[in-house]
Design an enzyme around this catalytic site. Structure first.
Site, PDB file in Angstrom:
ATOM      1  N   HIS A 225      46.602  49.647  43.518  1.00  6.99           N
ATOM      2  CA  HIS A 225      45.149  49.853  43.571  1.00  6.99           C
ATOM      3  C   HIS A 225      44.591  49.514  44.958  1.00  6.99           C
ATOM      4  CE1 HIS A 225      41.047  49.640  41.591  1.00  6.99           C
ATOM      5  NE2 HIS A 225      40.832  48.929  42.678  1.00  6.99           N
ATOM      6  N   GLU A 226      44.888  48.332  45.432  1.00  8.12           N
ATOM      7  CA  GLU A 226      44.310  47.925  46.721  1.00  8.12           C
ATOM      8  C   GLU A 226      44.843  48.796  47.847  1.00  8.12           C
ATOM      9  OE1 GLU A 226      41.848  46.105  46.241  1.00  8.12           O
ATOM     10  OE2 GLU A 226      42.413  45.401  44.243  1.00  8.12           O
TER      11      GLU A 226
ATOM     12  N   GLU B 126      40.580  44.909  49.031  1.00  6.39           N
ATOM     13  CA  GLU B 126      41.235  45.926  49.855  1.00  6.39           C
ATOM     14  C   GLU B 126      40.873  45.892  51.339  1.00  6.39           C
ATOM     15  OE1 GLU B 126      38.806  46.532  47.495  1.00  6.39           O
ATOM     16  OE2 GLU B 126      37.419  48.092  48.157  1.00  6.39           O
ATOM     17  N   ASN B 127      40.523  44.751  51.923  1.00  3.99           N
ATOM     18  CA  ASN B 127      40.168  44.686  53.346  1.00  3.99           C
ATOM     19  C   ASN B 127      41.140  45.501  54.197  1.00  3.99           C
ATOM     20  OD1 ASN B 127      38.402  42.403  52.554  1.00  3.99           O
ATOM     21  ND2 ASN B 127      40.371  41.396  52.270  1.00  3.99           N
TER      22      ASN B 127
ATOM     23  N   GLY C 238      40.436  39.900  41.258  1.00  7.05           N
ATOM     24  CA  GLY C 238      41.883  40.119  41.299  1.00  7.05           C
ATOM     25  C   GLY C 238      42.400  40.231  42.715  1.00  7.05           C
TER      26      GLY C 238
ATOM     27  N   GLU D 222      33.226  41.545  50.186  1.00  6.58           N
ATOM     28  CA  GLU D 222      32.607  42.445  49.230  1.00  6.58           C
ATOM     29  C   GLU D 222      31.903  41.611  48.155  1.00  6.58           C
ATOM     30  OE1 GLU D 222      35.141  45.319  47.293  1.00  6.58           O
ATOM     31  OE2 GLU D 222      33.433  46.374  46.463  1.00  6.58           O
TER      32      GLU D 222
ATOM     33  N   GLU E 195      35.760  52.812  43.181  1.00 11.02           N
ATOM     34  CA  GLU E 195      36.470  52.063  42.151  1.00 11.02           C
ATOM     35  C   GLU E 195      36.996  52.957  41.022  1.00 11.02           C
ATOM     36  OE1 GLU E 195      37.662  49.426  42.777  1.00 11.02           O
ATOM     37  OE2 GLU E 195      36.377  48.558  44.323  1.00 11.02           O
TER      38      GLU E 195
HETATM   39  N1  PHE Z   1      37.056  45.758  45.543  1.00 13.44           N
HETATM   40  C1  PHE Z   1      37.939  44.943  44.747  1.00 13.44           C
HETATM   41  C2  PHE Z   1      38.827  45.909  43.979  1.00 13.44           C
HETATM   42  O1  PHE Z   1      39.739  46.418  44.442  1.00 13.44           O
HETATM   43  C3  PHE Z   1      37.292  44.048  43.765  1.00 13.44           C
HETATM   44  C4  PHE Z   1      36.479  42.949  44.343  1.00 13.44           C
HETATM   45  C5  PHE Z   1      35.114  43.017  44.333  1.00 13.44           C
HETATM   46  C6  PHE Z   1      37.093  41.834  44.861  1.00 13.44           C
HETATM   47  C7  PHE Z   1      34.344  41.996  44.842  1.00 13.44           C
HETATM   48  C8  PHE Z   1      36.346  40.808  45.370  1.00 13.44           C
HETATM   49  C9  PHE Z   1      34.954  40.895  45.351  1.00 13.44           C
HETATM   50  O2  PHE Z   1      38.595  46.311  42.903  1.00 13.44           O
HETATM   51 ZN    ZN Z   2      39.097  48.470  43.581  1.00 11.70          ZN
END
Ligand code: PHE
Ligand code: ZN
Length: 867
Positions: A300-301, A267-268, A264, A124, A323
């Site tokens: 969150h993830e 969420e893969n 941080g 991401e 988000e």
């Molecule tokens: N999508 C992740 C989150 O849970 C944040 C993230 C974005 C991590 C881009 C890495 C790169 O918020």
């Molecule tokens: Zn997120």
């Protein structure tokens, strides 16, 4: 290598993809210096007419290309490291590509990279294109099958998304594993991790009775420190079933912790990747804030599995769709795990500290931006935190039942799709029967609404008129604003604290609580049958992300502090008094505030976490934001003087709290953490007394039985100008030098220390052998702590703080553009200051702007900040 010119991407230009990729099979032949990636995609044209297929790439080296098994002639395509264009492909075909990449040379931490000798990916937002040429956009959903091959001795564990279907040995000491993810997903959710880990395992039985195998993979030796994360994960899974009826959908769920990570966590699908700082914790090495953050981010993830993964975003402008909603779900989870009011206050503090400044400065943008250059720059407090507030307001406006039904409708209707904010809001319009078109303004307009309210009470008639108005100042690119609907959760108390019922005009009965919505620029709400002069509280539980000027007197606020039924309002009343004293030199009121806070100390045993929050005054950044012409030195002095008045008034009690022995055995529970929070707040207040209280801090440091207590004592020493600070730092360093997460704290506490020599310290720390410009956690421990938690030093009148930050960003930019760009956000406040500071900030930013090699990420932030 110079990046191509910055290109602006616009929401209005969205076009659906001309091709779909339904299936992709990847084979990774892992090698740190030269990894080969073979990608076999099934590609389908969506339209009738022949059209070129343009695939995204980044730093890629194409080794071979074929269509339906036939090697492609050089004239049939054009290729460079950033694009692969096949001029006239068939309507339905198998595309086979081999690319070569170098994970060891990848310092940007995007795509496939190495962290402590382990392979790791971050895709991401647009990192997958650094692995293979692909339609790297979130509205292309494919099923992935991934074969990983690697040296078995060096990389014994091979992980990817979905389920493990096969594994075995190969020749030459290598082995392989095959992972198949049955759920179609966008490329940004792809993940691969390989290396030597220690892992802990557990399981979760879903409500329909399936067993999910849970694993957390960490550095060898760290396994036990992942227990709290595992516990948080199981609680999150249960909570999502109970609260949103959402069940997990694979047979396994894995988390990998990595030391080098730009954000941080990620969420893969089925394979979350986490920054180690948000997985590893124990009493000795982690603070309560760390435990809380682990619970929040693990939740969150995990929650993204439904809000983000199963229902994903059509394009990156819709980022808040996943988000903001997931932040809201995370906050609700934490509120249910701990104390709801305390959680709410902490969330508001975070919003004010991070988002309000963004909304008031040159980087302001709507929750759903309408254009960007680099999407990495839009993972912001506005998209996340304000995005979460928008969901909270939606719930308030449509009501709990319609909100719950709307969420279920969303999950059912949009499952498996790449959706938009409109798709989401339509579910609530349907479930509530309300027209939510005005609500969309919350997504479309930047800026924090300023709400003003004034009341008029007529004793004779019992009529109370409350006039409420709203205004949003212009933001970059948006000169004119239209009013969004602002939910007000309102109630009244009398001077003596009694609750006052009132009958809203048009209503048939009197109520003690009113759920109103301000839809116009100005409205006068009329209340009848009001028996006494009321003290209104308009934003119970902070019902909208606005600033409020309610014109209440100090006496009225003191009554709220003592009596308002809403904990947020009680806390806010104290904050408002403190702000008024510090900002308008209303020193005469300091003793009254000290007495009121004494009452918080009296009842601290009932809810120590709340008392701890009440005792902490608005921080310097908040004062800078609230002040029309901020002078950091003056504001700091005003703040210290007020803190001193309070600390001196309650010194004996504060010292008793600060000196209480630590609780053993350690528990990370909310109750125990609340008691420690009170202790930390006491130390923090006492620090305003200066070196004369240093004995208390040294004792607290020596007697600490947890990292929370040790860190709070160190922080107090750092504020107190006592020489004992350096002794304690030296001890701390010697004890923890082998633990990187603790050494991050060592860097951070020094960078945040408001001493006169702050800049000299951070300069020395930058040269310290443990400083590592390639490790984002270490960089942030130094630079973000300095620029965000030490505003007096960062905004030094001679510009030295600005230069320090700009120099560091300049050094990082060629290695890790996303990190460098993000480091610069503290410059967002530069236009608020005096001419001299502005000149210094401007020249620091212009020094960056003049660099021909500056990355797109950093260039976008610099140019927008300067504009
Ligand atoms: N999508 C992740 C989150 O849970 C944040 C993230 C974005 C991590 C881009 C890495 C790169 O918020
Ligand atoms: Zn997120």
């Amino acid at each position: 290598m110079r990046d191509a010119e910055n290109v602006t991407v616009r929401l209005a230009d969205y076009q659906p993809p001309t091709y779909s990729i339904d299936d992709i099979a990847l084979v990774f032949s892992l090698d740190a210096d030269a990894t080969l990636v073979a990608a076999r995609s099934q590609v389908r044209r969506r339209g009738e007419a022949v059209a070129p297929l343009a695939l995204d790439g980044k730093r890629l080296d194409l080794q071979s290309i074929s269509i339906d098994g036939v090697v492609l002639d050089g004239s049939a395509y054009s290729v460079d490291p950033e694009k692969l264009i096949i001029h006239a492909p068939p309507a339905n075909f198998r595309l086979e590509l081999v690319t070569r990449i170098s994970p060891a040379a990848n310092t940007a931490l995007e795509g496939l990279y190495m962290s402590s000798n382990r392979f790791c990916t971050q895709c991401e937002a647009e990192g997958f294109r650094a692995i293979t040429y692909f339609l790297d956009r979130p509205d292309v959903l494919a099923r992935y099958a991934v074969r990983i091959e690697a040296d078995k001795a060096n990389y014994p564990t091979l992980l990817s998304n979905g389920n493990l279907t096969e594994s075995g040995d190969m020749e030459g000491g290598r082995h392989y594993a095959i992972w198949v993810d049955p759920h179609p997903k966008p490329s940004y959710l792809f993940a691969l991790c390989a290396g030597k880990y220690e892992s802990i395992h557990d399981q979760f039985a879903t409500k329909s009775g399936r067993n999910v195998a849970l694993g957390i993979y960490v550095d060898p030796g760290d396994g036990e420190r992942a227990r709290y994360a595992m516990d948080s994960l199981k609680r999150a899974m249960k909570w999502d079933e109970d609260t949103f009826k959402r069940e997990y959908d694979l047979d396994l769920f894995n988390i990998v912790a990595v030391r080098d990570f730009n954000f941080g966590a990620m969420e893969n699908k089925g394979l979350n990747v986490f920054n180690s700082s948000l997985i590893l914790a124990d009493a000795e090495t982690a603070t309560d804030a760390d435990f809380e953050a682990i619970e929040a981010v693990v939740g969150h993830e995990y929650f993204h599995n439904w809000t983000g993964n199963r229902i994903t975003c059509r394009d990156w402008f819709q980022l808040c769709l996943k988000e903001g909603l997931t932040v809201f779900r995370e906050q609700e989870f934490c509120a249910d795990q701990r104390s709801r009011p305390v959680q709410r206050i902490k969330d508001v503090k975070r919003l004010r500290a991070r988002q309000f400044g963004e909304d008031a400065g040159p980087l302001a943008h709507p929750v759903r931006p309408s254009s960007y250059q680099k999407i990495d720059n839009f993972y912001t407090a506005t998209v996340y935190e304000k995005g979460g507030e928008v969901i909270r307001m939606l719930k308030r406006i449509v009501g709990e039942d319609a909100f719950a039904r709307g969420m279920q409708l969303y999950f059912e209707r949009r499952d498996g799709t790449a959706s938009t904010v409109e798709d989401f809001i339509a579910c609530f319009a349907e479930s509530s029967g309300q027209d939510l078109s005005q609500f969309m303004r919350w997504y479309e307009q930047a800026g924090t609404p300023a709400v003003k309210s004034r009341g008029r009470y007529d004793e004779k008639t019992g009529l109370y008129e409350l006039t409420v108005s709203q205004h949003i100042a212009p933001t970059p690119g948006q000169a004119k604003k239209t009013p969004p609907p602002i939910p007000l959760w309102l109630s009244f108390i009398a001077k003596d604290g009694a609750r006052i019922a009132a009958k809203l005009e048009g209503d048939t009965i009197s109520r003690i609580e009113h759920h109103l919505v301000l839809v116009n620029e100005e409205t006068t709400f009329r209340f009848n049958d009001v028996l006494e002069a009321p003290i209104p509280a308009l934003l119970h539980s902070f019902s909208a992300p606005v600033t409020l000027d309610d014109g209440l007197s100090i006496e009225e606020r003191l009554a709220q502090m003592a009596h308002d039924p809403d904990p947020f309002t009680r806390w806010e009343a104290g904050q408002a008094i403190a702000r008024e004293i510090m900002l308008s030199d209303a020193k005469a009121h300091a003793p009254a505030l000290a007495i009121a806070l004494g009452r918080e100390l009296d009842r601290a045993q009932e809810d120590p976490a709340f008392a701890a929050l009440a005792l902490r005054l608005p921080d310097l950044n908040e004062l800078i934001l609230a002040s029309p012409s901020p002078d950091p030195e003056k504001l700091h002095a005003a703040r210290e003087s007020l803190r001193k008045t309070i600390a001196a008034a309650h010194r004996v009690r504060l010292e008793a709290i600060a000196g209480a022995p630590g609780e053993l055995p350690f528990s990370p529970s909310a109750d125990a953490a609340g008691r420690r929070a009170l202790k930390s707040a006491a130390l923090d207040l006492l620090a305003s007394l200066g070196a004369e209280a240093a004995g208390v801090f040294s004792d607290a440091y020596q007697n600490a039985t947890s990292m929370t207590e040790a860190a709070a004592a160190l922080d107090a020493l750092g504020q107190s100008n006592s020489e004992a600070f350096d002794d304690a730092l030296e001890q701390f360093y010697q004890r923890w030098r082998e633990n990187p997460l603790v050494i991050d704290k060592w860097f951070a506490v020094q960078a945040a220390s408001p001493r006169r020599d702050a800049l000299a310290r951070v300069r020395r720390l930058r040269e310290h052998p443990d400083f590592n410009i390639r490790n984002p956690n270490r960089v942030r421990a130094l630079a973000a702590s300095f620029a965000m938690r030490n505003p007096r030093a960062f905004h030094a009148a001679d510009g030295s703080g600005y230069r320090f930050l700009a120099d560091l960003a300049q050094a990082i930019d060629p290695l890790n553009p996303a990190l460098a760009a993000r480091l610069l956000t503290p410059f967002e406040s530069w236009k608020r200051f005096d001419e001299q500071r502005q000149q210094h900030a401007k020249s620091a930013l212009e020094q960056l702007k003049a660099l021909p090699e500056l990355s797109k990420n950093t260039r976008e932030v610099v140019e927008r900040t300067l504009a």
